[in-house]
Motif scaffolding. Structure first.
Motif, short mmCIF file in Angstrom:
data_model
loop_
_atom_site.label_atom_id
_atom_site.label_comp_id
_atom_site.label_asym_id
_atom_site.label_seq_id
_atom_site.Cartn_x
_atom_site.Cartn_y
_atom_site.Cartn_z
N PHE A 1 0.82 -1.21 0.00
CA PHE A 1 0.00 0.00 0.00
C PHE A 1 0.86 1.27 0.00
N LEU B 1 2.57 4.14 -2.06
CA LEU B 1 2.27 4.83 -3.31
C LEU B 1 3.48 5.66 -3.70
N SER C 1 -1.07 4.61 0.55
CA SER C 1 -2.26 4.57 -0.29
C SER C 1 -3.45 4.13 0.55
N ASP D 1 -6.57 4.92 0.22
CA ASP D 1 -7.74 4.54 -0.58
C ASP D 1 -7.62 3.11 -1.09
N ARG D 2 -6.44 2.74 -1.58
CA ARG D 2 -6.25 1.37 -2.06
C ARG D 2 -6.44 0.38 -0.91
N ASN E 1 -10.20 0.13 -0.12
CA ASN E 1 -10.93 -0.62 -1.14
C ASN E 1 -10.65 -2.12 -1.07
N GLU E 2 -9.45 -2.49 -0.66
CA GLU E 2 -9.15 -3.91 -0.51
C GLU E 2 -9.73 -4.48 0.79
N GLN F 1 -17.77 6.11 -3.15
CA GLN F 1 -16.73 5.46 -2.37
C GLN F 1 -17.36 4.51 -1.34
N GLN G 1 -13.62 3.55 2.96
CA GLN G 1 -12.84 4.62 2.34
C GLN G 1 -13.27 5.98 2.89
#
Length: 151
Positions: A25, A27, A36, A38-39, A42-43, A90, A94
């Motif tokens: 994660f 970035l 990251s 957001d990543r 989302n995961e 989103q 998030q």
């Protein structure tokens, strides 16, 4: 707000950010690195269940119903606060992590200093306690993040 609570929040936030950057994660932006969030959200969102504990549910409910406010420059050239806007595109995790980051920014950059005192007594303390609960839960959601967080 108790200063030890503010320090605890900043320490847990920094530890979580380290864990994200120490895993997939991270970035990359040229030679710079950032987390990251957001990543990660989302995961991890399918593993996130606010009902895991009463404390977590209360923290999520508070953040969702009374989100942090964000500073902005108003037309009168004064710094003011505006309400957090929920983005339906989103996932919930998030959005919650964005709220946590807003709390961190307000706390770290002095955005919550109110010379006349709090207009909503206890709100600022709850805006630090709730994300602290959420961050600790997030640190457990993904195996490599949990491992890096524990180092």
């Amino acid at each position: 707000m108790p200063s030890d609570l503010a320090c605890e929040f900043l320490a847990v936030f920094a530890r979580m950010e380290y864990a994200l950057k120490a895993t997939r994660f991270a970035l990359r932006n040229r030679n710079d690195v950032s987390a990251s969030w957001d990543r990660f959200a989302n995961e991890a969102h399918e593993r996130f269940h606010a009902e895991t504990s009463e404390e977590l549910k209360a923290a999520v409910d508070f953040l969702w119903n009374f989100p942090p406010r964000k500073q902005f420059f108003a037309d009168d050239e004064r710094v003011r606060f505006r309400d957090f806007e929920i983005d339906p595109a989103q996932c919930q995790l998030q959005q919650l992590i964005l709220m946590v980051r807003t709390v961190r920014n307000n706390l770290f950059h002095g955005g919550k200093h109110l010379p006349d005192g709090e207009s909503e007594p206890g709100r600022n303390e709850r805006l630090v306690r709730s994300p602290l609960v959420l961050l600790r839960e997030c640190a457990q959601l993904v195996d490599d993040v949990r491992e890096a967080y524990g180092r």
